[in-house]
Design a protein around this motif. Structure first.
Motif, short mmCIF file in Angstrom:
data_model
loop_
_atom_site.label_atom_id
_atom_site.label_comp_id
_atom_site.label_asym_id
_atom_site.label_seq_id
_atom_site.Cartn_x
_atom_site.Cartn_y
_atom_site.Cartn_z
N VAL A 18 54.43 31.18 48.76
CA VAL A 18 54.45 29.73 48.90
C VAL A 18 53.22 29.14 48.20
O VAL A 18 52.10 29.62 48.41
N MET A 19 53.44 28.12 47.38
CA MET A 19 52.34 27.41 46.75
C MET A 19 52.47 25.93 47.07
O MET A 19 53.53 25.34 46.85
N ASP A 20 51.39 25.35 47.59
CA ASP A 20 51.37 23.92 47.92
C ASP A 20 50.54 23.20 46.87
O ASP A 20 49.36 23.46 46.72
N LEU A 21 51.16 22.28 46.16
CA LEU A 21 50.49 21.57 45.07
C LEU A 21 49.80 20.29 45.51
O LEU A 21 49.23 19.58 44.67
N HIS A 22 49.79 20.00 46.79
CA HIS A 22 49.18 18.75 47.26
C HIS A 22 47.71 18.61 46.88
O HIS A 22 47.23 17.50 46.71
N THR A 23 47.00 19.70 46.76
CA THR A 23 45.57 19.62 46.43
C THR A 23 45.29 19.75 44.94
O THR A 23 44.14 19.70 44.52
N VAL A 24 46.32 19.93 44.14
CA VAL A 24 46.15 20.11 42.69
C VAL A 24 46.21 18.74 42.00
O VAL A 24 47.18 18.01 42.18
N PRO A 25 45.20 18.41 41.19
CA PRO A 25 45.24 17.15 40.46
C PRO A 25 46.46 17.12 39.53
O PRO A 25 46.79 18.14 38.91
N PRO A 26 47.14 15.98 39.42
CA PRO A 26 48.36 15.89 38.60
C PRO A 26 48.20 16.42 37.18
O PRO A 26 49.11 17.07 36.67
#
Length: 94
Positions: A18-26
């Motif tokens: 599982v990878m959560d992209l919520h913390t990755v800058p667009p």
């Protein structure tokens, strides 16, 4: 040059299914997803879930464009409702 000592620091993210992209800058989503897929494939993972959020669908579109052009991706689609629905994409690797 900035005064931020962490600006160019490499951040190591543990690779799981599982990878959560919520913390990755667009601006970094495409590169992060590409690297995640490569590492997950190298580790032999076959079923993944990428959480991109619902929002306006921008990150979802970026994620799916990367998936479309990745040769070892067998299939992908919306996650089941209990796993995020259209706010996450489930991926099957060959």
């Amino acid at each position: 040059m900035t005064d931020d000592p962490f600006e160019n620091e490499v951040v190591r993210i543990p690779i799981t299914d599982v990878m959560d992209l919520h913390t990755v800058p667009p601006r970094e989503v495409e590169a992060v997803v590409e690297e995640y897929l490569n590492e997950a494939n190298r580790m032999g993972l076959k079923a993944l879930r990428i959480i991109h959020g619902r929002g306006m669908g921008v990150q979802r579109d970026i994620v799916r464009k990367v998936l479309e052009r990745t040769p070892f991706v067998a299939a992908f689609g919306d996650a089941p409702a209990e796993a995020g629905g259209w706010g996450a994409t489930v991926v099957t690797l060959v």
